[in-house]
Design an enzyme around this catalytic site. Structure first.
Site, PDB file in Angstrom:
ATOM      1  N   LYS A   1      12.050  53.742 -33.209  1.00 57.41           N
ATOM      2  CA  LYS A   1      13.126  53.369 -34.274  1.00 57.41           C
ATOM      3  C   LYS A   1      14.103  52.451 -33.630  1.00 57.41           C
ATOM      4  O   LYS A   1      14.489  51.429 -34.203  1.00 57.41           O
ATOM      5  CB  LYS A   1      13.793  54.670 -34.593  1.00 57.41           C
ATOM      6  CG  LYS A   1      12.896  55.841 -35.134  1.00 57.41           C
ATOM      7  CD  LYS A   1      13.474  57.326 -35.602  1.00 57.41           C
ATOM      8  CE  LYS A   1      14.143  57.727 -34.528  1.00 57.41           C
ATOM      9  NZ  LYS A   1      13.018  58.603 -33.465  1.00 57.41           N
TER      10      LYS A   1
ATOM     11  N   GLY B   1      17.190  59.360 -28.140  1.00 53.02           N
ATOM     12  CA  GLY B   1      17.218  58.292 -26.754  1.00 53.02           C
ATOM     13  C   GLY B   1      16.564  56.958 -27.513  1.00 53.02           C
ATOM     14  O   GLY B   1      15.370  57.055 -27.942  1.00 53.02           O
ATOM     15  N   HIS B   2      17.129  56.089 -27.872  1.00 55.39           N
ATOM     16  CA  HIS B   2      16.454  54.874 -28.793  1.00 55.39           C
ATOM     17  C   HIS B   2      16.470  53.649 -27.622  1.00 55.39           C
ATOM     18  O   HIS B   2      17.550  53.317 -27.151  1.00 55.39           O
ATOM     19  CB  HIS B   2      17.225  54.527 -30.001  1.00 55.39           C
ATOM     20  CG  HIS B   2      17.316  55.671 -31.029  1.00 55.39           C
ATOM     21  ND1 HIS B   2      17.758  55.535 -31.951  1.00 55.39           N
ATOM     22  CD2 HIS B   2      16.730  57.050 -31.096  1.00 55.39           C
ATOM     23  CE1 HIS B   2      17.637  56.603 -32.881  1.00 55.39           C
ATOM     24  NE2 HIS B   2      16.853  57.676 -31.947  1.00 55.39           N
TER      25      HIS B   2
ATOM     26  N   ASP C   1      10.644  59.505 -31.259  1.00 52.58           N
ATOM     27  CA  ASP C   1      10.532  58.574 -30.102  1.00 52.58           C
ATOM     28  C   ASP C   1       9.229  57.840 -30.688  1.00 52.58           C
ATOM     29  O   ASP C   1       8.359  57.122 -29.643  1.00 52.58           O
ATOM     30  CB  ASP C   1       9.899  59.308 -28.996  1.00 52.58           C
ATOM     31  CG  ASP C   1      11.032  60.339 -28.213  1.00 52.58           C
ATOM     32  OD1 ASP C   1      12.144  59.794 -28.524  1.00 52.58           O
ATOM     33  OD2 ASP C   1      10.582  61.165 -27.576  1.00 52.58           O
TER      34      ASP C   1
ATOM     35  N   LYS D   1       3.125  50.999 -30.902  1.00 52.50           N
ATOM     36  CA  LYS D   1       2.596  51.018 -29.801  1.00 52.50           C
ATOM     37  C   LYS D   1       0.902  50.964 -30.030  1.00 52.50           C
ATOM     38  O   LYS D   1       0.324  51.954 -29.189  1.00 52.50           O
ATOM     39  CB  LYS D   1       2.983  52.447 -29.203  1.00 52.50           C
ATOM     40  CG  LYS D   1       4.525  52.429 -28.900  1.00 52.50           C
ATOM     41  CD  LYS D   1       4.844  53.750 -28.112  1.00 52.50           C
ATOM     42  CE  LYS D   1       4.976  53.530 -26.630  1.00 52.50           C
ATOM     43  NZ  LYS D   1       5.715  54.761 -25.863  1.00 52.50           N
TER      44      LYS D   1
ATOM     45  N   GLN E   1      15.749  61.547 -34.382  1.00 51.10           N
ATOM     46  CA  GLN E   1      14.911  62.446 -34.505  1.00 51.10           C
ATOM     47  C   GLN E   1      13.793  61.765 -35.582  1.00 51.10           C
ATOM     48  O   GLN E   1      13.597  60.844 -35.630  1.00 51.10           O
ATOM     49  CB  GLN E   1      15.251  63.862 -34.624  1.00 51.10           C
ATOM     50  CG  GLN E   1      16.281  64.321 -33.407  1.00 51.10           C
ATOM     51  CD  GLN E   1      17.653  63.819 -33.354  1.00 51.10           C
ATOM     52  OE1 GLN E   1      18.143  63.861 -34.269  1.00 51.10           O
ATOM     53  NE2 GLN E   1      17.738  63.339 -32.220  1.00 51.10           N
TER      54      GLN E   1
HETATM   55  P1  GDP Z   1      12.985  56.090 -30.433  1.00 45.82           P
HETATM   56  O1  GDP Z   1      13.664  57.344 -30.168  1.00 45.82           O
HETATM   57  O2  GDP Z   1      12.117  56.555 -31.833  1.00 45.82           O
HETATM   58  O3  GDP Z   1      14.023  55.107 -30.799  1.00 45.82           O
HETATM   59  O4  GDP Z   1      11.846  55.589 -29.517  1.00 45.82           O
HETATM   60  P2  GDP Z   1      12.107  55.742 -27.948  1.00 45.82           P
HETATM   61  O5  GDP Z   1      12.867  54.731 -27.660  1.00 45.82           O
HETATM   62  O6  GDP Z   1      12.500  57.059 -27.301  1.00 45.82           O
HETATM   63  O7  GDP Z   1      10.675  55.677 -27.350  1.00 45.82           O
HETATM   64  C1  GDP Z   1       9.763  54.527 -27.765  1.00 45.82           C
HETATM   65  C2  GDP Z   1       9.231  53.775 -26.486  1.00 45.82           C
HETATM   66  O8  GDP Z   1       8.056  52.905 -26.791  1.00 45.82           O
HETATM   67  C3  GDP Z   1      10.398  52.886 -25.659  1.00 45.82           C
HETATM   68  O9  GDP Z   1      10.234  53.095 -24.386  1.00 45.82           O
HETATM   69  C4  GDP Z   1       9.915  51.592 -26.377  1.00 45.82           C
HETATM   70  O10 GDP Z   1      10.395  50.855 -25.536  1.00 45.82           O
HETATM   71  C5  GDP Z   1       8.506  51.762 -26.391  1.00 45.82           C
HETATM   72  N1  GDP Z   1       8.082  50.775 -27.405  1.00 45.82           N
HETATM   73  C6  GDP Z   1       8.468  50.477 -28.569  1.00 45.82           C
HETATM   74  N2  GDP Z   1       7.321  49.885 -29.095  1.00 45.82           N
HETATM   75  C7  GDP Z   1       6.346  49.942 -28.445  1.00 45.82           C
HETATM   76  C8  GDP Z   1       5.082  48.956 -28.454  1.00 45.82           C
HETATM   77  O11 GDP Z   1       4.720  48.642 -29.471  1.00 45.82           O
HETATM   78  N3  GDP Z   1       4.386  49.292 -27.209  1.00 45.82           N
HETATM   79  C9  GDP Z   1       4.650  49.764 -26.247  1.00 45.82           C
HETATM   80  N4  GDP Z   1       3.865  49.649 -25.142  1.00 45.82           N
HETATM   81  N5  GDP Z   1       5.725  50.345 -26.073  1.00 45.82           N
HETATM   82  C10 GDP Z   1       6.619  50.278 -27.223  1.00 45.82           C
HETATM   83  P1  IMO Z   2      14.730  60.473 -31.015  1.00 50.69           P
HETATM   84  O1  IMO Z   2      15.978  59.949 -31.853  1.00 50.69           O
HETATM   85  C1  IMO Z   2      12.109  63.355 -29.309  1.00 50.69           C
HETATM   86  C2  IMO Z   2      13.517  67.691 -29.827  1.00 50.69           C
HETATM   87  C3  IMO Z   2      13.513  68.291 -28.546  1.00 50.69           C
HETATM   88  C4  IMO Z   2      13.296  69.758 -28.945  1.00 50.69           C
HETATM   89  C5  IMO Z   2      13.874  69.941 -30.437  1.00 50.69           C
HETATM   90  C6  IMO Z   2      15.230  70.442 -30.401  1.00 50.69           C
HETATM   91  O2  IMO Z   2      14.994  59.673 -29.565  1.00 50.69           O
HETATM   92  O3  IMO Z   2      13.622  60.364 -31.832  1.00 50.69           O
HETATM   93  P2  IMO Z   2      17.661  69.712 -29.787  1.00 50.69           P
HETATM   94  O4  IMO Z   2      18.245  69.384 -28.529  1.00 50.69           O
HETATM   95  O5  IMO Z   2      17.698  68.456 -30.796  1.00 50.69           O
HETATM   96  O6  IMO Z   2      18.152  71.129 -30.486  1.00 50.69           O
HETATM   97  O7  IMO Z   2      15.960  70.060 -29.511  1.00 50.69           O
HETATM   98  O8  IMO Z   2      14.223  68.387 -30.794  1.00 50.69           O
HETATM   99  N1  IMO Z   2      13.884  66.250 -29.838  1.00 50.69           N
HETATM  100  C7  IMO Z   2      13.501  64.924 -29.782  1.00 50.69           C
HETATM  101  N2  IMO Z   2      12.400  64.853 -29.619  1.00 50.69           N
HETATM  102  N3  IMO Z   2      12.982  62.554 -29.869  1.00 50.69           N
HETATM  103  C8  IMO Z   2      14.219  62.914 -30.237  1.00 50.69           C
HETATM  104  O9  IMO Z   2      15.248  62.028 -30.612  1.00 50.69           O
HETATM  105  C9  IMO Z   2      14.575  64.353 -30.266  1.00 50.69           C
HETATM  106  N4  IMO Z   2      15.962  64.883 -30.280  1.00 50.69           N
HETATM  107  C10 IMO Z   2      15.420  66.379 -30.159  1.00 50.69           C
HETATM  108  O10 IMO Z   2      12.754  67.914 -27.536  1.00 50.69           O
HETATM  109  O11 IMO Z   2      11.937  70.050 -28.975  1.00 50.69           O
HETATM  110 MG    MG Z   3      13.560  58.648 -28.546  1.00 56.00          MG
END
Ligand code: GDP
Ligand code: IMO
Ligand code: MG
Length: 439
Positions: free
Chosen positions: A20, A44-45, A17, A335, A228
């Protein structure tokens, strides 16, 4: 927009998270192919465009760019029902990807009994205190079945006659463990559902390795999207509190079938602080109102499960480990704006072990992590907001001092700084390889 000549990987450096999805969406127009190579719908991207938020789980984050060809590599595990939902959500937004999508015929399928086993195991573990806190999406069992040679692959769906016999061995093992009373669709119902779900996608299944090798030969640039992150890598993360794939660099090669020389650059992604979902060590965790403030300011709730993320200061030892493991060329710090307005901002520069000695080494055993305490260096906060800044020279001096210290302690140069969720919110550092891509 003109394309580039080098292939780039975007990899998470913390516990996921990091942002990416935002970066891949931002970079995608420069690339012909955007490739997922591991993980499944545990990912979840998020992509934010003009205030609209789009969450992608299995579809590569280049989806919004019609010129990008999307590839799901052999290292991915796919839930076809979820995939269909993602595709229809994209279609509702006018984005159709099925004419520019290739799913490896070697990618494994997440089956209902994998999900049942994942959930059962986590419920059982709660009672004995060894819960991993998985996403409950069947990811671990899908990879287990792959290793146990009981997996079902996308290519198998082209042979309906053999599907039941491919599914049954794994299904029967799960039945034995969960008992007859466990709620799982029958093998026959599973086959029927799979065939229905794959029908509109049959033309998208094929030899992804070959397509990518050809892209390399033709000089068509490829962007690899990690899911991840390194600390969740099954070998190099905080085992056993990890996911079940290699999310660090090695997974890119096994998950595509490309040789290492096909990759030219590695962009490591980290938040300006640290978050983690699920159980496991997190030395930097702030179990106090400050941690709550970061969670609220950063909306740190899971994109996939909605769970609150654990929050803490930027953890240099884990991030430096991730930079070394992946050979990161440049750092994207995300962030920063979330830390706006704090009186002080912390950086975990090292750990103190049980004897009080300073260390930056990461233990290999969960038991050893428990002894570690964070060694925090505090920096003066900044009162001028950084939200939306697009030129690093406009950053408050305190914010730049914090970022410089962060880059120094992880021994990796800053390449990008994100100052908000939207595509437009961020700045590229001059003189870095990203300058020619985004500058
Ligand atoms: P990923 O799994 O690495 O793609 O990241 P996620 O999408 O799960 O989580 C990142 C969250 O931070 C998302 O809700 C983005 O919209 C948000 N985000 C990304 N860059 C920034 C930033 O620079 N500032 C803020 N406030 N939010 C951001
Ligand atoms: P993105 O791509 C954050 C975590 C789960 C748990 C562990 C194992 O959005 O960064 P799993 O269901 O993969 O067997 O769970 O990994 N986990 C993540 N945490 N971002 C993710 O993906 C994750 N994918 C798995 O919360 O701790
Ligand atoms: Mg994510």
């Amino acid at each position: 927009m003109s394309r580039v000549s080098e292939n780039l990987a975007v990899l998470g450096l913390q516990w996921g998270d990091e942002g990416k999805g935002k970066l891949v969406d931002l970079l995608a127009p420069k690339y012909r192919h955007v490739v997922r190579f591991q993980g499944g719908n545990n990912a979840g991207h998020t992509v934010v465009v003009d205030g609209q938020t789009i969450a992608l789980h299995q579809v590569p984050s280049g989806a919004l760019h019609p010129e990008c060809f999307l590839v799901v590599g052999s290292g991915v595990v796919l839930n076809l029902d979820v995939f269909q939902v993602e595709l229809s959500r994209l279609r509702e937004r006018g984005v159709n990807v099925t004419d520019r999508l290739l799913i490896s015929d070697k990618a494994h399928i997440i089956l209902p009994h994998h999900i049942a086993l994942d959930v059962w195991r986590e419920e059982r573990a709660t009672k004995v205190g060894s819960k991993i806190g998985t996403t409950g999406r069947g990811i671990g069992p899908a990879y287990e079945m792959k290793a146990a040679r009981m997996g079902v692959r996308m290519g198998d769906l082209r042979h309906p006659g053999v599907l039941a016999e491919r599914i049954r061995p794994g299904y029967d093992e799960v039945r034995l463990r969960l008992g007859e009373g466990a709620e799982m669709p029958s093998v026959e119902a599973t086959v029927e559902n799979l065939l229905k779900a794959v029908e509109p996608l049959l033309h998208c299944i094929g030899n992804a390795q070959s397509r990518l090798l050809q892209a390399c030969a033709k000089g068509e640039p490829i962007l690899f999207e990690g899911a991840q992150a390194t600390m969740l890598d099954i070998d190099h993360g905080t085992y056993p509190y990890v996911t079940s794939s290699n999310c660090s660099l090695g997974g890119l090669f096994t998950g595509t079938g490309l040789p290492p020389k096909a990759l030219h650059r590695i962009l490591g992604v980290a938040k300006a602080y640290t978050t983690r979902v699920g159980s496991g060590p997190m030395v930097s965790e702030l179990l106090n109102p400050l941690g709550d403030r970061i969670r609220e300011a950063g909306h740190e709730y899971g994109t996939t499960t909605g769970r609150p993320r654990r929050c803490g200061w930027f953890d240099a030892p884990i991030t430096a480990h991730a930079c070394r493991t992946n050979g990161v060329d440049g750092l994207a710090v995300m962030k920063l704006d979330v830390l706006d307005g704090l009186d002080e901002v912390g950086l975990v520069v090292a750990y103190r072990d049980g004897r009080g000695a300073l260390t930056s080494e990461l233990p290999s055993c969960a038991a050893e992590w428990a002894d570690l305490k964070p060694e925090i260096k505090l920096f003066k906060g900044w009162s001028t907001p950084t939200r939306g800044i697009t030129d690093h020279r406009q950053l408050p001096a305190e914010a730049q001092a914090f970022l410089d210290a962060l880059a120094e302690v992880v021994e990796t140069p800053l390449a990008f700084l994100s100052t908000g969720p939207d595509r437009t919110e961020g700045c590229v550092y001059p003189g870095t390889f990203l300058e020619s891509l985004l500058g």
